[in-house]
Design an enzyme around this catalytic site. Sequence first.
Site, PDB file in Angstrom:
ATOM      1  N   ILE A  12     -14.780  32.733 110.089  1.00  0.00           N
ATOM      2  CA  ILE A  12     -16.130  32.221 110.359  1.00  0.00           C
ATOM      3  C   ILE A  12     -17.107  33.375 110.221  1.00  0.00           C
ATOM      4  O   ILE A  12     -17.028  34.365 110.943  1.00  0.00           O
ATOM      5  CB  ILE A  12     -16.216  31.603 111.770  1.00  0.00           C
ATOM      6  CG1 ILE A  12     -15.239  30.444 111.884  1.00  0.00           C
ATOM      7  CG2 ILE A  12     -17.641  31.124 112.047  1.00  0.00           C
ATOM      8  CD1 ILE A  12     -15.160  29.834 113.269  1.00  0.00           C
ATOM      9  N   HIS A  13     -18.034  33.242 109.282  1.00  0.00           N
ATOM     10  CA  HIS A  13     -19.003  34.300 108.984  1.00  0.00           C
ATOM     11  C   HIS A  13     -20.275  33.642 108.487  1.00  0.00           C
ATOM     12  O   HIS A  13     -20.408  32.408 108.530  1.00  0.00           O
ATOM     13  CB  HIS A  13     -18.422  35.275 107.946  1.00  0.00           C
ATOM     14  CG  HIS A  13     -17.966  34.583 106.705  1.00  0.00           C
ATOM     15  ND1 HIS A  13     -18.798  34.319 105.643  1.00  0.00           N
ATOM     16  CD2 HIS A  13     -16.752  34.050 106.380  1.00  0.00           C
ATOM     17  CE1 HIS A  13     -18.121  33.668 104.703  1.00  0.00           C
ATOM     18  NE2 HIS A  13     -16.881  33.494 105.125  1.00  0.00           N
ATOM     19  N   GLY A  14     -21.205  34.403 108.000  1.00  0.00           N
ATOM     20  CA  GLY A  14     -22.516  33.901 107.606  1.00  0.00           C
ATOM     21  C   GLY A  14     -22.487  32.751 106.622  1.00  0.00           C
ATOM     22  O   GLY A  14     -23.234  31.780 106.770  1.00  0.00           O
TER      23      GLY A  14
END
Length: 160
Positions: A12-14
Site C-alpha cells: 500500500i503506497h501512493g
Amino acid sequence: MIVQLRIDERLIHGQITTAWSRYLDVSRIVVASDKLARDPLTTQTLLMSAPAGKKVAVKTIPDAIKLLSDPRVDTVRVLIIVDNPKDAVALVKALPITEVNVANYVKKKSANKVNLTRGVNSDPEDLVYFKELAQIGGHVFSQLIPSNPVENFAEIVSKL
C-alpha cells in the site's frame, strides 16, 4: 467481488491510495502474505496506510483464501495485493480471480535477474511462477498506474 490481484512489492503506497483504489472503486484491500501477516509492526503500518474510506486486512495466504471465499465478498469490491509471484499463483489457483496486474517487482537482489517490463524484474525462480501465472490466470497484464497502457504480461513471459 475480487476486482484485481496486484503484484506490487511496495504494497500500500501512493499509487494505491490515490489512483488504483479510486480507479477500481474498491471498498476493501487485502494484503496477502504469510511473512507480513505475522509481523505486527508491518501489519499496523499497512493498516494505517489505508486510503480514506477503505477497509484493509493483512492476512496469511490461507487466511486470505478463507476470507475471500466467503460469499459475502461478492457484495463488496476487493483489491488483493501480494508482494511476490508465488503468493499470486497460490491465490489465483484458489479464488475466482480474473484480473492479475503484475505491476511492480523490481527490488529483487539477484545476479541473474532479467527485465520483463518497466516495473518488473525476475530471477529464474520467480520466472517459473510468472510463467505459471500467465498460463492459469485470466487477464494477466502489467500496468503501473491506470493512465499507463496495458502490457500483455502473458505475451511477455511467453517470449522468454
